[in-house]
Design an enzyme around this catalytic site. Structure first.
Site, PDB file in Angstrom:
ATOM      1  N   ASP A   1       6.967  49.341  43.108  1.00 55.85           N
ATOM      2  CA  ASP A   1       7.081  49.193  41.657  1.00 55.85           C
ATOM      3  C   ASP A   1       8.120  50.185  41.131  1.00 55.85           C
ATOM      4  O   ASP A   1       8.660  50.994  41.876  1.00 55.85           O
ATOM      5  CB  ASP A   1       5.730  49.456  40.990  1.00 55.85           C
ATOM      6  CG  ASP A   1       5.224  50.874  41.265  1.00 55.85           C
ATOM      7  OD1 ASP A   1       5.519  51.772  40.461  1.00 55.85           O
ATOM      8  OD2 ASP A   1       4.556  51.084  42.298  1.00 55.85           O
TER       9      ASP A   1
ATOM     10  N   ASP B   1       7.400  52.509  38.747  1.00 54.88           N
ATOM     11  CA  ASP B   1       6.634  53.495  37.989  1.00 54.88           C
ATOM     12  C   ASP B   1       6.578  53.017  36.536  1.00 54.88           C
ATOM     13  O   ASP B   1       6.371  51.831  36.304  1.00 54.88           O
ATOM     14  CB  ASP B   1       7.235  54.898  38.159  1.00 54.88           C
ATOM     15  CG  ASP B   1       6.219  56.001  37.885  1.00 54.88           C
ATOM     16  OD1 ASP B   1       5.124  55.946  38.488  1.00 54.88           O
ATOM     17  OD2 ASP B   1       6.510  56.899  37.085  1.00 54.88           O
TER      18      ASP B   1
END
Length: 290
Positions: free
Chosen positions: A210, A212
């Site tokens: 991802d 963040d």
């Protein structure tokens, strides 16, 4: 000359290794407590492999409760020479996208509640972690990832946070814009420090799941999306690991970067002042110099 024995510490989503010959789960007693789980031993292409699921099978340990000292001690006790850490991470860089791997070479440690050394009162030691990962081992991981057709980035700074919560937006921006970090995770510290104290070559492979919370198009960590990416990353990681024995070979020579001699001049406590109880616990980690 030693024989190569590869230790793999699997992070979130990676709880075993496929294709091991003569495989068995083995309990290892450590004076530093119980490791995260039993260790899976076997061979790949004639090279011995020891696998340890960092969070335990079934993911029972949070990042803060992982028994890092027992884990590294158990690997050393089984004769491991090289440790590959595989972990799920968030990315602070647009070009380091979910599904990519990063071969980490630096850390910023923001953990606060973990035992981070085998040494202390009764036997004081100071090792250098200026360069906390092994370039030789990192190169092997890069080559294996590329052979697996994984998009891999060589070099990156890993921000180790305490967790278990993910970052706030302000923290994420600071780590990215002010501190210049590349990836963020919760488990490579104190693991990398302890591997250095145990004179083990250590390489860190960050599997990006991802962005963040800094990314304008990804305002927060989406756990559902993370799990989907995590499963794909874990399958790729297994393929990468399967290629490492051929790259590292059966024969293990001295590390050209000195990882396996990091305690050579590190112990400061005079021999007559050393704690017998602590020395007994250090038998595997520091037996070479004690």
């Amino acid at each position: 000359m030693l024989e190569t024995k590869i230790g793999v510490i699997g992070g979130s989503g990676l709880y075993d290794i496929d294709g091991l010959q003569n495989s068995k789960w083995q309990a290892v007693d450590s004076p530093w407590g119980a490791p995260s789980d039993e260790l899976l031993t076997g061979t790949l292409d004639g090279v011995e492999i020891v696998f340890l699921p960092r969070h335990g099978r079934g993911h029972v340990h949070s990042p803060g409760s992982v028994p890092y000292r027992a884990n590294i001690d158990a690997l050393k006790r089984l004769g491991v020479t090289d440790v590959i850490s595989v972990s799920a991470c968030g990315s602070f860089q647009e070009h380091m996208a979910p599904g990519h791997f990063v071969i980490v070479d630096q850390f910023i440690d923001r953990t606060t509640a973990r035992e981070n050394s085998f040494f202390g009162t009764g036997c004081v030691a100071h090792v250098s972690v200026a360069h906390p990962t092994c370039p030789r081992l990192s190169q092997a991981c890069q080559d294996a990832a590329e052979a697996q057709e994984i998009t891999v980035h060589r070099g990156g700074t890993y921000l180790a946070m305490e967790g278990p919560q993910f970052s706030s937006l302000a923290e994420s921006r600071m780590y990215r814009e002010v501190w210049g970090c590349d990836v963020i995770g919760m488990t490579n510290m104190p693991e990398a420090r302890l591997a250095r104290e145990a004179e083990l070559c250590y390489a860190s492979v960050a599997m990006i799941t991802d962005y963040d919370s800094w990314h304008p198009d990804h305002g927060e960590v989406d756990v559902t999306a993370i799990i989907k990416t995590l499963m794909g990353n874990s399958a790729q990681a297994k393929g990468m690991i399967a290629r490492l024995p051929a790259l590292l070979g059966l024969e293990r020579y001295d590390c050209p970067h000195g990882c396996d001699k990091s305690l050579e001049f590190a112990i400061m406590t005079a021999p007559e002042m050393r704690s017998p109880a602590l020395l007994a616990k250090l038998d595997a980690v520091a037996g070479r110099v004690l």
